[in-house]
Design a protein around this motif. Sequence first.
Motif, PDB file in Angstrom:
ATOM      1  N   ILE A  15       0.844  -1.192   0.000  1.00 31.94           N
ATOM      2  CA  ILE A  15       0.000   0.000   0.000  1.00 31.94           C
ATOM      3  C   ILE A  15       0.876   1.237   0.000  1.00 31.94           C
ATOM      4  N   ILE A  16       0.339   2.282  -0.566  1.00 34.53           N
ATOM      5  CA  ILE A  16       1.008   3.585  -0.610  1.00 34.53           C
ATOM      6  C   ILE A  16       0.050   4.569   0.047  1.00 34.53           C
ATOM      7  N   ILE A  17       0.530   5.320   1.020  1.00 29.58           N
ATOM      8  CA  ILE A  17      -0.318   6.269   1.731  1.00 29.58           C
ATOM      9  C   ILE A  17       0.117   7.678   1.378  1.00 29.58           C
ATOM     10  N   HIS A  18      -0.836   8.463   0.871  1.00 30.74           N
ATOM     11  CA  HIS A  18      -0.583   9.856   0.503  1.00 30.74           C
ATOM     12  C   HIS A  18      -1.438  10.754   1.370  1.00 30.74           C
ATOM     13  N   GLN A  19      -0.808  11.701   2.063  1.00 26.81           N
ATOM     14  CA  GLN A  19      -1.574  12.674   2.834  1.00 26.81           C
ATOM     15  C   GLN A  19      -2.036  13.772   1.903  1.00 26.81           C
ATOM     16  N   GLN A  20      -3.296  14.136   2.010  1.00 26.06           N
ATOM     17  CA  GLN A  20      -3.827  15.231   1.214  1.00 26.06           C
ATOM     18  C   GLN A  20      -3.609  16.522   1.993  1.00 26.06           C
ATOM     19  N   VAL A  21      -2.874  17.456   1.408  1.00 26.93           N
ATOM     20  CA  VAL A  21      -2.586  18.725   2.068  1.00 26.93           C
ATOM     21  C   VAL A  21      -3.620  19.750   1.597  1.00 26.93           C
ATOM     22  N   GLU A  22      -4.265  20.395   2.558  1.00 29.31           N
ATOM     23  CA  GLU A  22      -5.244  21.411   2.223  1.00 29.31           C
ATOM     24  C   GLU A  22      -4.539  22.739   1.968  1.00 29.31           C
ATOM     25  N   ILE A  23      -5.130  23.576   1.133  1.00 27.67           N
ATOM     26  CA  ILE A  23      -4.528  24.854   0.758  1.00 27.67           C
ATOM     27  C   ILE A  23      -4.305  25.734   1.985  1.00 27.67           C
ATOM     28  N   LEU A  24      -5.293  25.797   2.876  1.00 26.20           N
ATOM     29  CA  LEU A  24      -5.171  26.601   4.092  1.00 26.20           C
ATOM     30  C   LEU A  24      -3.975  26.152   4.921  1.00 26.20           C
ATOM     31  N   GLU A  25      -3.780  24.862   5.001  1.00 16.95           N
ATOM     32  CA  GLU A  25      -2.662  24.305   5.763  1.00 16.95           C
ATOM     33  C   GLU A  25      -1.328  24.694   5.119  1.00 16.95           C
ATOM     34  N   ALA A  26      -1.266  24.626   3.798  1.00 14.84           N
ATOM     35  CA  ALA A  26      -0.024  24.937   3.091  1.00 14.84           C
ATOM     36  C   ALA A  26       0.314  26.427   3.170  1.00 14.84           C
ATOM     37  N   ILE A  27      -0.687  27.287   3.036  1.00  9.95           N
ATOM     38  CA  ILE A  27      -0.443  28.737   3.024  1.00  9.95           C
ATOM     39  C   ILE A  27      -0.143  29.277   4.416  1.00  9.95           C
ATOM     40  N   LEU A  28      -0.992  28.922   5.382  1.00 13.28           N
ATOM     41  CA  LEU A  28      -0.865  29.490   6.726  1.00 13.28           C
ATOM     42  C   LEU A  28       0.041  28.688   7.648  1.00 13.28           C
ATOM     43  N   GLY A  29       0.328  27.457   7.280  1.00 17.38           N
ATOM     44  CA  GLY A  29       1.171  26.626   8.123  1.00 17.38           C
ATOM     45  C   GLY A  29       0.446  26.068   9.333  1.00 17.38           C
ATOM     46  N   THR A  30      -0.884  26.196   9.341  1.00 19.32           N
ATOM     47  CA  THR A  30      -1.658  25.625  10.440  1.00 19.32           C
ATOM     48  C   THR A  30      -2.034  24.198  10.091  1.00 19.32           C
ATOM     49  N   GLU A  31      -2.038  23.363  11.083  1.00 18.28           N
ATOM     50  CA  GLU A  31      -2.354  21.956  10.840  1.00 18.28           C
ATOM     51  C   GLU A  31      -3.855  21.732  10.964  1.00 18.28           C
ATOM     52  N   THR A  32      -4.429  21.089   9.971  1.00 19.68           N
ATOM     53  CA  THR A  32      -5.849  20.740   9.995  1.00 19.68           C
ATOM     54  C   THR A  32      -5.969  19.228  10.170  1.00 19.68           C
ATOM     55  N   SER A  33      -7.195  18.751  10.329  1.00 22.03           N
ATOM     56  CA  SER A  33      -7.394  17.302  10.430  1.00 22.03           C
ATOM     57  C   SER A  33      -6.866  16.642   9.169  1.00 22.03           C
ATOM     58  N   SER A  34      -6.062  15.626   9.337  1.00 16.63           N
ATOM     59  CA  SER A  34      -5.401  14.988   8.200  1.00 16.63           C
ATOM     60  C   SER A  34      -6.344  14.055   7.445  1.00 16.63           C
ATOM     61  N   LYS A  35      -6.148  14.021   6.132  1.00 23.16           N
ATOM     62  CA  LYS A  35      -6.879  13.110   5.255  1.00 23.16           C
ATOM     63  C   LYS A  35      -5.846  12.377   4.412  1.00 23.16           C
ATOM     64  N   TYR A  36      -6.103  11.091   4.173  1.00 24.38           N
ATOM     65  CA  TYR A  36      -5.141  10.262   3.468  1.00 24.38           C
ATOM     66  C   TYR A  36      -5.835   9.440   2.390  1.00 24.38           C
ATOM     67  N   GLU A  37      -5.151   9.255   1.275  1.00 18.20           N
ATOM     68  CA  GLU A  37      -5.563   8.281   0.272  1.00 18.20           C
ATOM     69  C   GLU A  37      -4.656   7.074   0.416  1.00 18.20           C
ATOM     70  N   ILE A  38      -5.242   5.900   0.461  1.00 22.93           N
ATOM     71  CA  ILE A  38      -4.477   4.661   0.563  1.00 22.93           C
ATOM     72  C   ILE A  38      -4.615   3.949  -0.772  1.00 22.93           C
ATOM     73  N   TYR A  52      -8.629   2.800  -0.391  1.00 20.93           N
ATOM     74  CA  TYR A  52      -9.203   3.253   0.877  1.00 20.93           C
ATOM     75  C   TYR A  52      -8.970   4.749   1.020  1.00 20.93           C
ATOM     76  N   PHE A  53      -9.754   5.337   1.915  1.00 19.78           N
ATOM     77  CA  PHE A  53      -9.623   6.751   2.229  1.00 19.78           C
ATOM     78  C   PHE A  53      -9.670   6.869   3.746  1.00 19.78           C
ATOM     79  N   ALA A  54      -8.789   7.659   4.331  1.00 19.60           N
ATOM     80  CA  ALA A  54      -8.729   7.777   5.790  1.00 19.60           C
ATOM     81  C   ALA A  54      -8.863   9.232   6.213  1.00 19.60           C
TER      82      ALA A  54
END
Length: 90
Positions: free
Chosen positions: A5-28, A37-39
């Motif tokens: 399996i390969i797990i990729h974290q989806q980075v949200e734009i707000l998280e990337a721009i502001l550097g704030t961490e949001t709830s993580s989402k992953y594609e498996i 799968y989606f997490a």
Amino acid sequence: QLDQIIIHQQVEILEAILGTETSSKYEIKNHLGQRVYFAVEENGCFDRKLCSHIRSFTIRIADNTGREVITVNRPLRCNSCWFPCFLQEV
């Protein structure tokens, strides 16, 4: 059947721009790069800011039809976020 399996974290734009961490989402994905799968991580903003990597969380893993297949729960295992005293367990 999955042999890898390969797990990729989806980075949200707000998280990337502001550097704030949001709830993580992953594609498996499988070895062909197809999503199987989606997490989604569930926790509070307070936990993410103050407890960082030792925070408590619940990750819900669903298949492509949206049916939940696995729930991973990690409770906070310390008296204080500032003074961790236990190894984390999932």
